[in-house]
Write an enzyme that holds these catalytic residues in place. Structure first.
Site, PDB file in Angstrom:
ATOM      1  N   LYS A  22      23.144  38.981 -37.457  1.00 17.55           N
ATOM      2  CA  LYS A  22      21.866  38.566 -38.067  1.00 17.55           C
ATOM      3  C   LYS A  22      20.707  38.951 -37.165  1.00 17.55           C
ATOM      4  O   LYS A  22      19.695  39.493 -37.605  1.00 17.55           O
ATOM      5  CB  LYS A  22      21.872  37.050 -38.297  1.00 17.55           C
ATOM      6  CG  LYS A  22      20.516  36.530 -38.699  1.00 17.55           C
ATOM      7  CD  LYS A  22      20.279  35.051 -38.495  1.00 17.55           C
ATOM      8  CE  LYS A  22      20.197  34.494 -37.146  1.00 17.55           C
ATOM      9  NZ  LYS A  22      18.970  33.926 -36.648  1.00 17.55           N
ATOM     10  N   ASN A  23      20.833  38.667 -35.873  1.00 12.82           N
ATOM     11  CA  ASN A  23      19.690  38.878 -34.971  1.00 12.82           C
ATOM     12  C   ASN A  23      19.441  40.354 -34.655  1.00 12.82           C
ATOM     13  O   ASN A  23      18.375  40.695 -34.153  1.00 12.82           O
ATOM     14  CB  ASN A  23      19.861  38.065 -33.687  1.00 12.82           C
ATOM     15  CG  ASN A  23      19.632  36.584 -33.953  1.00 12.82           C
ATOM     16  OD1 ASN A  23      19.141  36.220 -35.028  1.00 12.82           O
ATOM     17  ND2 ASN A  23      19.980  35.727 -33.010  1.00 12.82           N
ATOM     18  N   CYS A 115       8.720  24.870 -34.277  1.00  7.33           N
ATOM     19  CA  CYS A 115      10.114  25.172 -34.573  1.00  7.33           C
ATOM     20  C   CYS A 115      10.948  24.030 -34.016  1.00  7.33           C
ATOM     21  O   CYS A 115      10.647  23.500 -32.956  1.00  7.33           O
ATOM     22  CB  CYS A 115      10.490  26.483 -33.908  1.00  7.33           C
ATOM     23  SG  CYS A 115      12.221  26.862 -34.016  1.00  7.33           S
ATOM     24  N   ARG A 120       7.778  27.586 -29.635  1.00  9.60           N
ATOM     25  CA  ARG A 120       8.163  29.008 -29.614  1.00  9.60           C
ATOM     26  C   ARG A 120       6.928  29.885 -29.767  1.00  9.60           C
ATOM     27  O   ARG A 120       6.638  30.410 -30.846  1.00  9.60           O
ATOM     28  CB  ARG A 120       9.199  29.293 -30.701  1.00  9.60           C
ATOM     29  CG  ARG A 120      10.489  28.546 -30.457  1.00  9.60           C
ATOM     30  CD  ARG A 120      11.539  28.860 -31.470  1.00  9.60           C
ATOM     31  NE  ARG A 120      12.111  30.173 -31.298  1.00  9.60           N
ATOM     32  CZ  ARG A 120      13.035  30.681 -32.111  1.00  9.60           C
ATOM     33  NH1 ARG A 120      13.471  29.992 -33.124  1.00  9.60           N
ATOM     34  NH2 ARG A 120      13.513  31.887 -31.903  1.00  9.60           N
ATOM     35  N   ASP A 306      22.370  30.382 -28.015  1.00  5.34           N
ATOM     36  CA  ASP A 306      22.816  30.243 -29.410  1.00  5.34           C
ATOM     37  C   ASP A 306      24.264  29.755 -29.523  1.00  5.34           C
ATOM     38  O   ASP A 306      24.748  29.512 -30.630  1.00  5.34           O
ATOM     39  CB  ASP A 306      22.668  31.583 -30.156  1.00  5.34           C
ATOM     40  CG  ASP A 306      21.209  31.974 -30.327  1.00  5.34           C
ATOM     41  OD1 ASP A 306      20.341  31.100 -30.178  1.00  5.34           O
ATOM     42  OD2 ASP A 306      20.940  33.153 -30.595  1.00  5.34           O
ATOM     43  N   ARG A 398      21.229  30.120 -43.167  1.00  2.00           N
ATOM     44  CA  ARG A 398      20.244  31.065 -42.627  1.00  2.00           C
ATOM     45  C   ARG A 398      20.920  32.150 -41.805  1.00  2.00           C
ATOM     46  O   ARG A 398      20.423  33.270 -41.727  1.00  2.00           O
ATOM     47  CB  ARG A 398      19.258  30.340 -41.697  1.00  2.00           C
ATOM     48  CG  ARG A 398      18.404  29.353 -42.413  1.00  2.00           C
ATOM     49  CD  ARG A 398      17.354  28.844 -41.512  1.00  2.00           C
ATOM     50  NE  ARG A 398      16.458  29.939 -41.184  1.00  2.00           N
ATOM     51  CZ  ARG A 398      15.200  29.787 -40.844  1.00  2.00           C
ATOM     52  NH1 ARG A 398      14.685  28.588 -40.779  1.00  2.00           N
ATOM     53  NH2 ARG A 398      14.456  30.824 -40.567  1.00  2.00           N
TER      54      ARG A 398
HETATM   55  N1  EPU Z   1       8.672  32.795 -25.266  1.00  2.00           N
HETATM   56  C1  EPU Z   1       7.388  32.686 -24.796  1.00  2.00           C
HETATM   57  N2  EPU Z   1       6.437  33.512 -25.318  1.00  2.00           N
HETATM   58  C2  EPU Z   1       6.728  34.453 -26.269  1.00  2.00           C
HETATM   59  C3  EPU Z   1       8.030  34.563 -26.730  1.00  2.00           C
HETATM   60  C4  EPU Z   1       9.004  33.716 -26.218  1.00  2.00           C
HETATM   61  O1  EPU Z   1       7.103  31.856 -23.945  1.00  2.00           O
HETATM   62  O2  EPU Z   1       5.813  35.175 -26.673  1.00  2.00           O
HETATM   63  C5  EPU Z   1       9.732  31.908 -24.717  1.00  2.00           C
HETATM   64  C6  EPU Z   1      10.431  31.095 -25.791  1.00  2.00           C
HETATM   65  O3  EPU Z   1       9.698  29.925 -26.097  1.00  2.00           O
HETATM   66  C7  EPU Z   1      11.765  30.823 -25.144  1.00  2.00           C
HETATM   67  C8  EPU Z   1      12.038  32.100 -24.373  1.00  2.00           C
HETATM   68  O4  EPU Z   1      10.760  32.726 -24.207  1.00  2.00           O
HETATM   69  O5  EPU Z   1      11.651  29.761 -24.222  1.00  2.00           O
HETATM   70  C9  EPU Z   1      12.971  33.067 -25.060  1.00  2.00           C
HETATM   71  O6  EPU Z   1      12.569  33.247 -26.420  1.00  2.00           O
HETATM   72  P1  EPU Z   1      12.786  34.623 -27.160  1.00  2.00           P
HETATM   73  O7  EPU Z   1      11.459  35.217 -27.481  1.00  2.00           O
HETATM   74  O8  EPU Z   1      13.752  35.479 -26.414  1.00  2.00           O
HETATM   75  O9  EPU Z   1      13.426  34.151 -28.521  1.00  2.00           O
HETATM   76  P2  EPU Z   1      13.313  34.932 -29.887  1.00  2.00           P
HETATM   77  O10 EPU Z   1      13.268  36.388 -29.614  1.00  2.00           O
HETATM   78  O11 EPU Z   1      12.245  34.357 -30.707  1.00  2.00           O
HETATM   79  C10 EPU Z   1      15.855  35.359 -30.310  1.00  2.00           C
HETATM   80  C11 EPU Z   1      16.859  34.937 -31.321  1.00  2.00           C
HETATM   81  C12 EPU Z   1      17.188  33.460 -31.130  1.00  2.00           C
HETATM   82  C13 EPU Z   1      17.720  33.270 -29.712  1.00  2.00           C
HETATM   83  C14 EPU Z   1      16.694  33.769 -28.695  1.00  2.00           C
HETATM   84  C15 EPU Z   1      17.172  33.704 -27.261  1.00  2.00           C
HETATM   85  C16 EPU Z   1      16.365  36.357 -33.199  1.00  2.00           C
HETATM   86  C17 EPU Z   1      15.895  36.482 -34.587  1.00  2.00           C
HETATM   87  N3  EPU Z   1      16.334  35.146 -32.657  1.00  2.00           N
HETATM   88  O12 EPU Z   1      14.688  34.566 -30.562  1.00  2.00           O
HETATM   89  O13 EPU Z   1      18.214  33.167 -32.060  1.00  2.00           O
HETATM   90  O14 EPU Z   1      17.977  31.904 -29.475  1.00  2.00           O
HETATM   91  O15 EPU Z   1      16.356  35.142 -28.989  1.00  2.00           O
HETATM   92  O16 EPU Z   1      18.326  34.452 -27.101  1.00  2.00           O
HETATM   93  O17 EPU Z   1      16.810  37.320 -32.594  1.00  2.00           O
HETATM   94  C18 EPU Z   1      19.470  31.836 -33.505  1.00  2.00           C
HETATM   95  O18 EPU Z   1      20.029  32.870 -33.924  1.00  2.00           O
HETATM   96  O19 EPU Z   1      19.894  30.683 -33.791  1.00  2.00           O
HETATM   97  C19 EPU Z   1      18.289  31.944 -32.674  1.00  2.00           C
HETATM   98  C20 EPU Z   1      17.429  30.951 -32.497  1.00  2.00           C
END
Ligand code: EPU
Length: 419
Positions: A22-23, A115, A120, A306, A398
């Site tokens: 999915k991701n 969220c 986030r 995750d 989801r």
């Molecule tokens: N963060 C910031 N600023 C940003 C972006 C992120 O401070 O601009 C922080 C976040 O709050 C968090 C950390 O950085 O503390 C990591 O967040 P990240 O941006 O890596 O998360 P994401 O890219 O939004 C993806 C996956 C998540 C998974 C995370 C971490 C997708 C669609 N989602 O989210 O998946 O937990 O990486 O590996 O790829 C799930 O599948 O259940 C899920 C939540």
């Protein structure tokens, strides 16, 4: 609204096919916005998050066809504004921002709201776009990103909780068509980032170093259509490994990437379970005596956030004390209160759960709070004594493709009802 009724019963046994990630699918589908030509993406899981993303692509003007796992997308003429009603349903919708900015030099996308797994923000995504020369402002709940041209730059993608996965994806997609070279330092190294980079390179991009913290993107003038098969979902696979260790006699996962799962298999073997890998299959057998472990979530190749809730469900029924520390989303423990209702013994200390293993949990009506939390409740329910009712199962739909059917095939007793 649907709910799942689970009767804790005999052991899980048999084979299960793991779906595409999915991701990985979400940013790869968003990347099709970067070209006018047709793209064919295979092994896209049929889950509501990929469906939301396809709806967003359609609303932006894309022609989309979906036939089982294969999605064909053609973004000949697209617009730059993604509708709030669709975007608000899924935080990952932000990954259309980079491609829209790259192709149209403008993106208007609503700012994701709160969220349930914690705060986030998207500051790192926006900082990356600014470094490429874009102007970013927030107006009426939307992020408006504009640039007369994007120019390569050196950008640090690390924030206070480490690197950002979708932020790395977004800036990489924006930089693919920028003038000159972009260097991302502190880039996320997750396999999903590598999968996206491979797809972009198939489209004609020039990206090196994906999978390491330093990604170099040499901008090109245009990208063309491409075909791609999405990598196996390592979190779905990890969830089935934990299911097998918790409630299996022998469960074999097919179509996996075992090299993406070493952090999970290391913990399972440390706890006394057996995981045997052969090619792309993995077989898990529970240990006759198992012990708990201490885990701390980290960026890849560390233990994935995750998988934190599912592993915690396993620890609830493992003798001894296990310690689970969450470093990426410190508030990702909403499920703990629900597991406690089923008889788990968990104490929270900040972002650390101290789990005292109990011999048996009992079924109860519980509420799913997010995707991985629902998986943890489902695993606990399969092993619990009596009947568990999981409400708000849309969370699980989801991101897990037909998870109830797959578990039923392994012998679980699960019914899906309209609440
Ligand atoms: N963060 C910031 N600023 C940003 C972006 C992120 O401070 O601009 C922080 C976040 O709050 C968090 C950390 O950085 O503390 C990591 O967040 P990240 O941006 O890596 O998360 P994401 O890219 O939004 C993806 C996956 C998540 C998974 C995370 C971490 C997708 C669609 N989602 O989210 O998946 O937990 O990486 O590996 O790829 C799930 O599948 O259940 C899920 C939540």
């Amino acid at each position: 609204m649907e709910k799942l009724i689970i009767r804790g019963n005999g052991p899980l046994n048999g084979r299960v096919n793991i779906s595409g990630s999915k991701n990985s699918s979400l940013p790869i589908l968003a990347a099709t916005l970067l070209t006018k030509e047709e793209c064919v993406i295979r092994r896209v899981p049929d889950v509501s998050d990929t469906n939301y993303l396809l709806q967003i692509l359609r609303s932006l003007g894309a022609e989309v066809e979906r036939a089982s796992g294969t999605v064909t997308v053609k973004c000949e003429t697209i617009k730059s504004e993604a509708p709030y009603d669709l975007v608000r349903k899924m935080r990952a919708s932000v990954c259309v921002m980079g491609p829209l900015l790259s192709r149209l030099h403008e993106a208007i996308v609503s700012l994701p709201g709160g969220c349930v797994i914690g705060d986030r923000p998207v500051d790192l995504h926006l900082r990356g776009f600014e470094a490429l020369g874009a102007n970013v402002r927030v107006e009426g709940g939307n992020v408006i990103v504009k640039a007369s041209e994007l120019v390569g730059s050196e950008i640090n993608m690390r924030g206070k909780h480490g690197s950002t996965v979708l932020g790395t994806d977004n800036v990489m997609m924006a930089a693919a068509l920028a003038k000159g070279t972009t260097i991302l330092e502190g880039a996320a190294t997750e396999p999903e980032v590598v999968d996206l980079a491979n797809f972009l390179n198939n489209m004609g991009a020039r990206i090196e170093g994906a999978g390491t913290p330093r990604i170099v993107i040499h901008g090109v003038d245009e990208l063309h259509g491409a075909e791609h098969t999405v990598i196996p979902d390592r979190i779905e696979a990890g969830t089935f490994l934990v299911a097998g260790a918790m409630a299996g006699t022998e469960v074999t996962l097919r179509r996996t990437r075992p090299d993406h799962l070493t952090a999970v298999t290391d913990v399972l073997t440390q706890c006394g379970h057996s995981v045997v890998t052969k090619g792309d299959t993995m077989t898990v057998r529970p240990g006759s005596t198992s012990t708990g472990a201490d885990i701390k979530t980290e960026a890849y190749p560390g233990f994935p956030t995750d998988m934190q809730a599912q592993m915690c469900a396993l620890f609830c029924l493992t003798p001894g004390i296990s310690v689970v520390t969450e470093t990426i989303f410190p508030q990702r423990f909403m499920y703990v209160a629900e597991l406690t209702r089923m008889g788990a013994n968990i104490q929270m200390e900040g972002a650390t759960a101290i789990v005292h293993g109990v011999e048996q949990m009992s079924g109860a009506p519980v509420m799913a709070s997010d995707l991985r939390a629902s998986a943890a409740l489902l695993l606990a329910a399969i092993k619990a004594d009596g009947v568990t009712e999981i409400n708000r199962v849309y969370h699980i739909d989801r991101g897990y493709e037909h998870i109830d059917d797959k578990l039923i095939d392994l012998g679980a007793d699960i019914q899906r009802l309209n609440a």
